[in-house]
Write a protein that holds these residues in place. Structure first.
Motif, PDB file in Angstrom:
ATOM      1  N   GLN A 157      44.728  55.785   1.846  1.00  0.00           N
ATOM      2  CA  GLN A 157      45.099  54.380   1.765  1.00  0.00           C
ATOM      3  C   GLN A 157      43.951  53.507   1.263  1.00  0.00           C
ATOM      4  N   ALA A 195      53.384  61.495   0.907  1.00  0.00           N
ATOM      5  CA  ALA A 195      54.365  60.415   0.816  1.00  0.00           C
ATOM      6  C   ALA A 195      53.715  59.063   1.039  1.00  0.00           C
ATOM      7  N   ASP A 230      52.710  57.108  -1.943  1.00  0.00           N
ATOM      8  CA  ASP A 230      53.795  56.548  -2.747  1.00  0.00           C
ATOM      9  C   ASP A 230      53.736  57.037  -4.194  1.00  0.00           C
ATOM     10  N   ARG A 231      53.420  58.322  -4.337  1.00  0.00           N
ATOM     11  CA  ARG A 231      53.470  58.973  -5.651  1.00  0.00           C
ATOM     12  C   ARG A 231      54.599  60.001  -5.643  1.00  0.00           C
ATOM     13  N   ALA A 270      62.263  57.631  -6.506  1.00  0.00           N
ATOM     14  CA  ALA A 270      61.556  56.579  -5.784  1.00  0.00           C
ATOM     15  C   ALA A 270      62.336  56.142  -4.548  1.00  0.00           C
ATOM     16  N   ARG A 314      61.906  58.775  -1.874  1.00  0.00           N
ATOM     17  CA  ARG A 314      60.538  58.736  -1.343  1.00  0.00           C
ATOM     18  C   ARG A 314      60.364  57.544  -0.405  1.00  0.00           C
ATOM     19  N   ALA A 315      60.976  56.412  -0.738  1.00  0.00           N
ATOM     20  CA  ALA A 315      60.854  55.231   0.108  1.00  0.00           C
ATOM     21  C   ALA A 315      61.462  55.473   1.485  1.00  0.00           C
ATOM     22  N   ARG A 371      59.210  57.924   3.342  1.00  0.00           N
ATOM     23  CA  ARG A 371      57.957  57.272   3.729  1.00  0.00           C
ATOM     24  C   ARG A 371      58.168  56.363   4.933  1.00  0.00           C
ATOM     25  N   GLU A 372      59.285  55.663   4.957  1.00  0.00           N
ATOM     26  CA  GLU A 372      59.562  54.761   6.067  1.00  0.00           C
ATOM     27  C   GLU A 372      59.696  55.526   7.377  1.00  0.00           C
ATOM     28  N   LEU A 399      54.768  48.468   5.840  1.00  0.00           N
ATOM     29  CA  LEU A 399      54.855  49.251   4.610  1.00  0.00           C
ATOM     30  C   LEU A 399      54.985  48.362   3.386  1.00  0.00           C
ATOM     31  N   PRO A 444      49.602  50.937  -2.557  1.00  0.00           N
ATOM     32  CA  PRO A 444      49.340  52.375  -2.618  1.00  0.00           C
ATOM     33  C   PRO A 444      48.098  52.675  -3.436  1.00  0.00           C
TER      34      PRO A 444
END
Length: 737
Positions: free
Chosen positions: A512, A611, A614-615, A667, A670-671, A674-675, A706, A711
């Motif tokens: 991060q 994750a 965010d890639r 995307a 992934r979102a 990630r959440e 988030l 990212p």
């Protein structure tokens, strides 16, 4: 005319022949013919060869009317060969994946030499795999091709026919053929290497040399081992007919005597009562081919004088000496262990040091290293130490003092340090003292079953001592967690009285905080070209497989995707190839994540860490059923993936070629992922842990939502679509539904 003629003689090997033939026909380099010679085998070898010939036109079956032995069967294969190069493969051995492509590339690179020597590994029936101990002789450094006088060490590499590729025209011009009898490789290999005008090496394991538990030729007790004398007669006759090769006689003489001594000393080769006769013949050969001035060793002298009883007496004396040394070593170790045990008990009675902390990690650095850095930054009065296990010295972070396991300093630190931090079990003999604080970081977010859930998964549990596991759990004071899923899982599979700190994973803080400059700095040492799309390939361990190999043909994937892509391979076995960068030994997974533009994985926990960047992430789930059956899974990754899902290698290529890997649907997936799994990854997880555990604070730094996080930048702009030939059939499913 094919590039390779692979010659496989078969006799009484029906159990191993299919694996051998499959290893040839499944090569990624298809320009070959497979000449399978049935040496009048009494079992099903002939029928198996015919079945393969019916299925694949590249298989050319040859059935001999009578048994000719290994040498005669190979000669029959040579007579049928039409390829540029001859490659011999014994019918119980196998070619490694992509071996012929590597050989073809090296041949082209070195200008088609007469002989190319490549490496091998012994594979044992119990699953062990041991590479050739003389692999250093096959280095590709230096000019190539070369002549034998430039690299005479090649004569020390195992004298077999199947670790080389031979230009067929060179073999035909010199009339090389295999003689009958045992050790037929000897009068083939020496003349070939001595005569070749151009040689090259390939530093790659291309053959798995099967070490059979029983019934191998060299493990058979027989008088046929006396054939070795006739084979060396043939070698020296060849040299005597060619005066220009006379300079090699000293080396051939030494190799001959070593070979005789090896056969003599190997158990169960020579029949009972024949050892004296063998040594007398060896003495006669010694006198016949001796070269004045050749440097000799003790075993050479014993062969020279035929000292059968002396040889045996020295063997016995050597065995007694080895046992005496083992006893002495055992005694020294016992005394040392007792002394260290006493030292530890004394240290346990001394006061704890509240300013000391000890860290260790099972593999690499991970969360303990991130916490160690935070300990020093937030509590400067603390002194930290790192347990550096043998073979992991390269993974030790630069700050803490190193501790060698088993040393007095090691036991002092375990006995008197207030804080102990690890991602696995500590020393079994460790006794937790009142006032000591144990922090268990775990190893990321679990997808596959862990802890007590492995009681029903013997393939994954292996030798896990569950009673010892629970004793270790009872030592824990704190367990780190990155999300609610991990919290609920750890508390159930590791039942104990500890406190779960759901603060995020410290190892992800660096992901991060990284800047674009950090990313560029990490990519350069790895050799990632500027402007390339770097794919980090990190597969999970397969519990149901004894040998860990990638399921994907990495070179084929890169060929289809084009030159813009490179692959960082973090695989159990080193991966090699064009645009493949082997990072299997890299100590810092976080650095690899930052250096890459996209993650390609299957079931490895690194996907949960990645994750947070965010890639893009692509998961390959071709063997999901086998993985789930062996390990078990806490959720179906195909239903809730972190990105595009590929169920086959062709689907995987299509995902990258069409841009789905970085598309809008990827995307969205992934979102959501990630959440669920990265709610705390804001770069301050380690700080929260230290403030709670060491400083005792309850008001901790708030978590950045988030939506407000930036990212870590990728080194790659949005990639262009790559056009490649598409596989026929329906479009692959890539949205995980």
């Amino acid at each position: 005319m094919p590039r390779f003629s692979v010659i496989v003689p078969a006799y009484k090997v029906q159990a191993y022949l299919p694996a051998c033939l499959d290893s040839v026909l499944s090569q990624s380099y298809p320009d070959l013919e497979l000449i399978a010679v049935d040496d009048c085998s009494p079992d099903a070898c002939g029928a198996l060869i015919d079945e393969y010939a019916a299925r694949d036109a590249r298989v050319k079956p040859v059935h001999l009317a009578e048994n000719r032995g290994l040498g005669g069967a190979r000669n029959a294969g040579i007579a049928e060969a039409s390829g540029d190069y001859l490659v011999f493969l014994d019918s119980d051995d196998t070619l490694t994946p992509d071996a012929l492509r590597a050989v073809a590339d090296r041949l082209k690179e070195t200008g088609d030499p007469d002989v190319l020597v490549f490496d091998y590994a012994r594979t044992y029936w119990d699953g062990r795999e041991v590479r050739n101990q003389l692999a250093a002789q096959l280095t590709e450094q230096g000019p190539a091709p070369f002549r034998l006088e430039d690299r005479p060490g090649l004569l020390r590499v195992l004298m077999v026919a199947w670790n080389k590729a031979y230009r067929r025209e060179f073999v035909a011009r010199h009339g090389f053929r295999f003689p009958p009898g045992y050790y037929e490789d000897t009068p083939w290999t020496f003349p070939v290497l001595l005569t070749a005008e151009s040689l090259a090496t390939l530093d790659r394991v291309c053959v798995h040399y099967r070490q059979r538990r029983r019934d191998s030729i060299l493990g058979t007790t027989s008088r046929k081992h006396f054939d070795l004398f006739e084979q060396y007669d043939r070698v020296f006759a060849y040299v005597e007919e060619r005066p220009e090769l006379a300079r090699w006689r000293p080396e051939l003489f030494r190799r001959m005597v070593d070979h005789y001594a090896t056969v003599f000393t190997k158990r169960d080769r020579l029949p009972r009562g024949s050892h004296g006769e063998f040594l007398r013949l060896a003495r006669a050969h010694y006198r016949r081919y001796r070269v004045p001035g050749a440097r000799l060793r003790l075993r050479h002298t014993l062969v020279r004088f035929g000292l059968h009883r002396t040889f045996r007496a020295l063997q016995l004396a050597a065995a007694v000496r080895r046992r005496a040394l083992k006893s002495a070593v055992w005694l020294v170790r016992a005394v040392r262990t007792a002394a260290l045990g006493l030292h530890y008990r004394i240290q346990l009675r001394l006061p704890l040091r509240s300013d000391r902390a000890v860290f260790t990690a099972e593999e690499g650095r991970g969360d303990p290293a991130a916490l160690e850095e935070a300990f020093r930054a937030l509590v400067p009065r603390l002194s930290t130490a790192w347990i550096a296990r043998p073979g992991q010295e390269h993974a030790v972070p630069p700050g803490p003092r190193r501790l060698r396991p088993g040393s007095a300093a090691y036991w002092t630190a375990l006995a008197r340090s207030r804080y102990l931090v690890a991602d696995a079990a500590f020393e079994r003999r460790l006794r937790k003292r009142p006032g000591q604080v144990f922090v268990q970081t775990q190893r990321g977010t679990p997808l596959g079953h862990a802890g007590l859930d492995l009681l029903e998964r013997p393939a994954a549990a292996r030798d896990t001592d569950f009673a010892e596991l629970l004793r270790d759990v009872d030592r824990w004071d704190y367990v780190l967690s990155g999300n609610r899923h991990a919290t609920l899982t750890w508390e159930r599979v590791h039942p104990g009285r500890y406190t779960t700190l759901e603060y995020g994973l410290p190892r992800n803080d660096v992901l991060q905080r990284a800047t674009a400059a950090d990313v560029a700095r990490l990519r350069a040492p790895l050799g990632v070209p500027e402007g390339a799309v770097a794919i980090l390939y990190a597969p999970a361990r397969r519990d149901h497989r004894r040998t860990q190999r990638p399921l994907l043909d990495l070179e084929r994937i890169l060929r289809r995707l084009g030159p813009r892509f490179v692959l960082l391979a973090r695989t159990p076995a080193p991966a090699r190839g064009t645009r493949i960068i082997d990072v299997s030994g890299h100590p810092d997974p976080a650095a690899l994540c930052l250096a890459s533009d996209v993650l390609l994985t299957d079931y490895a926990p690194v996907m949960f860490d990645y994750a947070g960047l965010d890639r893009p992430i692509v998961v390959h789930t071709e063997d999901w059923a086998a993985y789930e059956a062996a390990r078990g899974a806490y959720f179906d990754l195909r239903d809730f993936p972190p990105g595009a899902v590929a169920r086959s290698e062709d689907e995987l290529i299509d995902i990258f070629a069409t841009g789905h890997w970085c598309g809008s649907r990827s995307a969205q997936l992934r979102a959501a992922f990630r959440e669920r799994f990265c709610p705390w990854d804001d770069g301050r997880a380690a700080e929260r842990v230290v403030r709670r555990v060491v400083l005792g604070e309850t008001e901790l730094p708030p978590v950045v939502p988030l939506a407000d996080r930036t990212p870590a930048p990728s080194a790659c702009a949005r990639p262009q679509l790559v056009t490649v030939p598409q596989p026929s059939g329906p479009r692959p499913v890539t949205d995980g539904r």
